[in-house]
Write a protein that holds these residues in place. Structure first.
Motif, PDB file in Angstrom:
ATOM      1  N   MET A 153       0.824  -1.205   0.000  1.00 42.87           N
ATOM      2  CA  MET A 153       0.000   0.000   0.000  1.00 42.87           C
ATOM      3  C   MET A 153       0.858   1.256   0.000  1.00 42.87           C
ATOM      4  O   MET A 153       0.663   2.172  -0.793  1.00 42.87           O
ATOM      5  CB  MET A 153      -0.924  -0.040   1.228  1.00 42.87           C
ATOM      6  N   SER A 154       1.830   1.281   0.909  1.00 46.48           N
ATOM      7  CA  SER A 154       2.654   2.485   0.972  1.00 46.48           C
ATOM      8  C   SER A 154       3.567   2.568  -0.254  1.00 46.48           C
ATOM      9  O   SER A 154       3.973   3.644  -0.660  1.00 46.48           O
ATOM     10  CB  SER A 154       3.484   2.519   2.256  1.00 46.48           C
ATOM     11  N   ASP A 155       3.858   1.396  -0.838  1.00 50.04           N
ATOM     12  CA  ASP A 155       4.624   1.405  -2.083  1.00 50.04           C
ATOM     13  C   ASP A 155       3.838   2.075  -3.192  1.00 50.04           C
ATOM     14  O   ASP A 155       4.370   2.869  -3.966  1.00 50.04           O
ATOM     15  CB  ASP A 155       4.970  -0.032  -2.500  1.00 50.04           C
ATOM     16  N   ALA A 156       2.529   1.734  -3.250  1.00 53.94           N
ATOM     17  CA  ALA A 156       1.682   2.330  -4.278  1.00 53.94           C
ATOM     18  C   ALA A 156       1.614   3.837  -4.101  1.00 53.94           C
ATOM     19  O   ALA A 156       1.765   4.609  -5.052  1.00 53.94           O
ATOM     20  CB  ALA A 156       0.282   1.728  -4.211  1.00 53.94           C
ATOM     21  N   LEU A 157       1.443   4.269  -2.830  1.00 57.07           N
ATOM     22  CA  LEU A 157       1.366   5.699  -2.551  1.00 57.07           C
ATOM     23  C   LEU A 157       2.680   6.386  -2.931  1.00 57.07           C
ATOM     24  O   LEU A 157       2.691   7.471  -3.531  1.00 57.07           O
ATOM     25  CB  LEU A 157       1.057   5.911  -1.065  1.00 57.07           C
TER      26      LEU A 157
ATOM     27  N   GLY B  99       7.689  10.941  -1.509  1.00 55.25           N
ATOM     28  CA  GLY B  99       7.720   9.576  -2.015  1.00 55.25           C
ATOM     29  C   GLY B  99       8.955   8.835  -1.535  1.00 55.25           C
ATOM     30  O   GLY B  99       8.874   7.688  -1.073  1.00 55.25           O
ATOM     31  N   ALA B 100      10.096   9.504  -1.591  1.00 51.51           N
ATOM     32  CA  ALA B 100      11.344   8.890  -1.146  1.00 51.51           C
ATOM     33  C   ALA B 100      11.267   8.522   0.332  1.00 51.51           C
ATOM     34  O   ALA B 100      11.659   7.427   0.736  1.00 51.51           O
ATOM     35  CB  ALA B 100      12.516   9.836  -1.399  1.00 51.51           C
ATOM     36  N   SER B 101      10.711   9.430   1.140  1.00 49.30           N
ATOM     37  CA  SER B 101      10.651   9.132   2.575  1.00 49.30           C
ATOM     38  C   SER B 101       9.701   7.968   2.847  1.00 49.30           C
ATOM     39  O   SER B 101       9.894   7.215   3.804  1.00 49.30           O
ATOM     40  CB  SER B 101      10.250  10.373   3.372  1.00 49.30           C
ATOM     41  N   LEU B 102       8.689   7.791   1.997  1.00 48.08           N
ATOM     42  CA  LEU B 102       7.797   6.638   2.164  1.00 48.08           C
ATOM     43  C   LEU B 102       8.515   5.326   1.847  1.00 48.08           C
ATOM     44  O   LEU B 102       8.261   4.290   2.467  1.00 48.08           O
ATOM     45  CB  LEU B 102       6.586   6.781   1.245  1.00 48.08           C
ATOM     46  N   ILE B 103       9.397   5.377   0.871  1.00 47.84           N
ATOM     47  CA  ILE B 103      10.119   4.155   0.489  1.00 47.84           C
ATOM     48  C   ILE B 103      11.124   3.750   1.563  1.00 47.84           C
ATOM     49  O   ILE B 103      11.203   2.591   1.961  1.00 47.84           O
ATOM     50  CB  ILE B 103      10.841   4.372  -0.859  1.00 47.84           C
ATOM     51  N   PHE B 104      11.865   4.748   2.080  1.00 45.77           N
ATOM     52  CA  PHE B 104      12.918   4.410   3.038  1.00 45.77           C
ATOM     53  C   PHE B 104      12.379   4.072   4.417  1.00 45.77           C
ATOM     54  O   PHE B 104      12.988   3.311   5.156  1.00 45.77           O
ATOM     55  CB  PHE B 104      13.928   5.559   3.142  1.00 45.77           C
TER      56      PHE B 104
END
Lengths: 123, 157
Positions: A1-5, A51-56
């Motif tokens: 989910m957070s990947d999609a976001l 987006g970057a902060s969501l990935i890390f």
């Protein structure tokens, strides 16, 4: 989910950067171009950083991203302000479509004041 | 904010930016803070202990909303098949009195729909705004007044 976001944020951010670049090419003069360059890039950059902060998913990256966004919002308008101000005083004219220019009148007024020094009583 | 508190705040921000909370980095932050304060004190330092937090958030909310609209608008203008802009420069009389207020307003104007601040007059009363929609100068001014100036006056003036 957070990947999609994250993907949505990254793609959206890149898209706004692209819009800014297209704006730089299409808009007629330096002042109009600054509109695209400041608004769309800050927004696009914000999206990419979020987006970057969501990935890390780490506190360090998130705080850094948030601070980077904050400072970007502080500095981008200052740069745009200085570039357009310098542009007006040194070189490129407003594009032919420009309908109204109060700033030019203001600068003219200032010049006239400088040319009549007795106003300051130092004659 | 007293200068010492300000210095410690800047050092803390430095720690967050750097991402490692060691005493050494805090010290580096403090040294940077001293430089920053040394150079910017004259123009921006105001002896105020706190922001009005509520009004400050109101400003942030209003600002983020305007930012959103601004980007949709840029998107529309740039990607439209035919450019339909009528640029021009209008003066905007501000009621902000403090350097911080005028700075925040000029900065926010640049990031919000169709407007770009080009210069501030010498008496700090008029901001020259480049707009992409010169046919409705009153609407542009009204947008700045309601969307930005009032929240800013509420927050920092």
């Amino acid at each position: 989910m957070s990947d999609a976001l994250a993907a949505v944020l990254l793609l959206g951010g890149s898209f706004f950067m692209l819009v800014a670049s297209v704006g730089l090419i299409r808009l007629p003069d330096v002042y109009c171009r600054m509109h695209a360059a400041t608004k769309a890039t800050t927004f696009g950059m914000g999206g990419i950083l979020l987006g970057a902060s969501l990935i890390f998913q780490s506190t360090t990256v998130t705080t850094q991203a948030l601070l980077a966004i904050f400072f970007l919002f502080l500095t981008a308008p200052v740069a745009a302000h200085l570039i357009s101000r310098a542009a007006y005083k040194r070189g490129p004219d407003l594009c032919a479509d420009t309908a109204h220019d109060e700033y030019g009148k203001y600068l003219e007024g200032q010049k006239e004041e400088e040319e009549s020094p007795d106003q300051y009583g130092d004659a | 904010m007293p200068l010492a508190t300000l210095a410690f705040t800047i050092a803390t921000i430095w720690i967050f930016l750097h991402g490692s909370a060691t005493p050494g980095h805090f010290f580096v932050g403090l040294v940077l803070a001293l430089f920053i304060i040394r150079f910017l004190k004259k123009s921006y330092y105001q002896d105020r202990t706190f922001f009005r937090i509520g009004s400050y958030f109101r400003f942030m909310r209003s600002f983020i909303w305007e930012l959103f609209i601004a980007n949709i608008q840029v998107l529309k203008i740039v990607l439209a098949p035919r450019l339909s802009i009528r640029p021009g420069i209008i003066p905007y009389k501000t009621v902000c009195k403090t350097p911080l207020g005028v700075t925040m307003l000029a900065n926010s104007i640049t990031l919000t729909p169709g407007t770009l601040s080009i210069d501030v007059s010498d008496d700090d009363e008029t901001i020259f705004v480049h707009t992409l929609d010169i046919d409705h100068p009153d609407e542009v001014a009204e947008g700045i007044r309601v969307g930005l100036e009032e929240p800013i006056v509420g927050a920092v003036e």
